[in-house]
Write a protein that holds these residues in place. Structure first.
Motif, PDB file in Angstrom:
ATOM      1  N   MET A  68      31.643  22.620   4.948  1.00 16.33           N
ATOM      2  CA  MET A  68      30.347  23.243   4.447  1.00 16.33           C
ATOM      3  C   MET A  68      29.215  22.333   5.361  1.00 16.33           C
ATOM      4  O   MET A  68      28.862  21.197   5.179  1.00 16.33           O
ATOM      5  N   LEU A  69      28.331  22.933   5.946  1.00 12.80           N
ATOM      6  CA  LEU A  69      27.291  22.525   6.595  1.00 12.80           C
ATOM      7  C   LEU A  69      25.997  23.437   6.648  1.00 12.80           C
ATOM      8  O   LEU A  69      26.078  24.588   6.878  1.00 12.80           O
ATOM      9  N   ARG A  70      24.681  22.403   6.470  1.00 12.06           N
ATOM     10  CA  ARG A  70      23.627  23.137   6.458  1.00 12.06           C
ATOM     11  C   ARG A  70      22.461  22.290   7.131  1.00 12.06           C
ATOM     12  O   ARG A  70      22.494  21.138   6.878  1.00 12.06           O
ATOM     13  N   GLY A  85      32.038  27.616   5.589  1.00 12.54           N
ATOM     14  CA  GLY A  85      33.313  27.449   5.658  1.00 12.54           C
ATOM     15  C   GLY A  85      33.852  28.809   6.197  1.00 12.54           C
ATOM     16  O   GLY A  85      34.996  28.981   6.657  1.00 12.54           O
ATOM     17  N   ASP A  86      33.271  29.922   5.917  1.00 13.65           N
ATOM     18  CA  ASP A  86      33.695  31.064   6.345  1.00 13.65           C
ATOM     19  C   ASP A  86      32.568  31.917   7.130  1.00 13.65           C
ATOM     20  O   ASP A  86      33.243  32.547   8.000  1.00 13.65           O
ATOM     21  N   LEU A  99      20.877  35.920  11.770  1.00 13.27           N
ATOM     22  CA  LEU A  99      21.987  36.217  12.542  1.00 13.27           C
ATOM     23  C   LEU A  99      23.268  35.646  11.670  1.00 13.27           C
ATOM     24  O   LEU A  99      23.361  34.572  11.156  1.00 13.27           O
ATOM     25  N   GLU A 100      24.235  36.649  11.560  1.00 17.88           N
ATOM     26  CA  GLU A 100      25.366  36.301  10.729  1.00 17.88           C
ATOM     27  C   GLU A 100      26.766  36.524  11.323  1.00 17.88           C
ATOM     28  O   GLU A 100      26.729  37.465  12.137  1.00 17.88           O
ATOM     29  N   SER A 106      36.841  27.677  11.845  1.00 15.63           N
ATOM     30  CA  SER A 106      35.664  27.006  12.241  1.00 15.63           C
ATOM     31  C   SER A 106      36.040  25.925  13.421  1.00 15.63           C
ATOM     32  O   SER A 106      36.887  25.233  13.042  1.00 15.63           O
ATOM     33  N   ALA A 107      34.839  25.760  14.189  1.00 16.97           N
ATOM     34  CA  ALA A 107      34.848  24.628  15.168  1.00 16.97           C
ATOM     35  C   ALA A 107      34.382  23.570  14.464  1.00 16.97           C
ATOM     36  O   ALA A 107      33.207  23.574  14.342  1.00 16.97           O
ATOM     37  N   ALA A 108      35.084  22.456  13.837  1.00 18.27           N
ATOM     38  CA  ALA A 108      34.652  21.496  13.205  1.00 18.27           C
ATOM     39  C   ALA A 108      33.490  20.510  13.807  1.00 18.27           C
ATOM     40  O   ALA A 108      33.712  20.461  15.137  1.00 18.27           O
ATOM     41  N   ASN A 109      32.209  20.311  13.241  1.00 21.61           N
ATOM     42  CA  ASN A 109      31.406  19.406  13.891  1.00 21.61           C
ATOM     43  C   ASN A 109      31.882  18.137  14.140  1.00 21.61           C
ATOM     44  O   ASN A 109      32.512  17.577  13.497  1.00 21.61           O
ATOM     45  N   ALA A 110      31.015  17.366  15.279  1.00 21.67           N
ATOM     46  CA  ALA A 110      31.583  16.245  15.503  1.00 21.67           C
ATOM     47  C   ALA A 110      31.497  15.177  14.581  1.00 21.67           C
ATOM     48  O   ALA A 110      31.940  14.028  14.876  1.00 21.67           O
TER      49      ALA A 110
END
Length: 221
Positions: A68-70, A85-86, A99-100, A106-110
């Motif tokens: 989960m990222l914000r 996550g989705d 935009l949704e 998911s392309a996991a962030n670095a």
């Protein structure tokens, strides 16, 4: 006597070589240690600065395992990027648009353990300068270990990725990624707060009702 001296010299050389070898850590091993440490982090928040060809963006990033990222931006003000996550949601206040996009994988962030694992898989890793810490840049006294990653396949989004790591904290300070078109994207992370038990509610975003919704924007002509 010559044989004795030769044996002593050989023993001393072997001992020195062994000690020297113990102090050497390959870039791959160093990166794995960082990845393993990130795997122990349950959540974090940090200040983020993104330098792109289109301009500079700043804000606060929140991350919680598993993915989960914000990001709440202060520049551009009120802009939000959210991934729960989705689904990926981007709020653009200047365009009054939401935009949704549903994301199957998911392309996991670095800056997550999963993202670092993917980088180890698809990129070869080397020290950019050496294993000893060096200044972050010419204008900084901050000491970091600098790595450079080279893509193993031309299908990757970036040809090279440079990562500056704070060796004591084992945290990523900067990521610099260069695309095949020679465009550079720089991500600066600072002021980390780790394992603060961020609530899942943090990753629910209520956009203004006046904004226009655009679903599946990644695939819209």
């Amino acid at each position: 006597m010559k044989k004795v001296i030769t044996l002593i010299a050989a023993a001393v050389l072997a001992s020195v070589t062994s000690v020297f070898a113990q102090n050497i850590q390959t870039a791959s091993d160093f990166f794995k240690n960082i990845s393993d440490y990130y795997a122990t982090i349950k959540d974090y928040e940090a200040q983020i600065e993104i330098k792109a060809p289109s301009g500079v963006m700043r804000g606060k990033v929140s991350f919680k395992r598993p993915e989960m990222l914000r990001i709440d931006f202060t520049s551009p003000a009120e802009q939000v990027i959210l991934f729960n996550g989705d689904d990926l949601t981007i709020y653009l206040p200047n365009s009054a648009a939401i935009l949704e996009q549903h994301v199957e994988s998911s392309a996991a962030n670095a800056s997550s353990a999963a993202g670092l694992t993917l980088l180890r898989r698809y990129y070869s890793i080397a020290y950019e300068i050496g294993q000893e810490p060096v200044p972050l840049d010419d204008e900084s006294d901050e000491q970091v270990v600098k790595l450079i990653l080279y893509h193993r396949s031309s299908s990757e989004a970036f040809n090279t990725i440079k990562i500056a790591i704070l060796p004591g904290e084992k945290l990523i300070r900067r990521v610099e990624a260069i695309t095949p078109k020679n465009e550079t994207y720089i991500f600066n992370f600072s002021d980390y707060n780790l394992n603060t038990n961020i609530s899942d509610q943090r990753f629910i975003y209520e956009a203004p009702s006046s904004a226009n919704n655009y679903n599946n924007f990644l695939f819209t002509e």
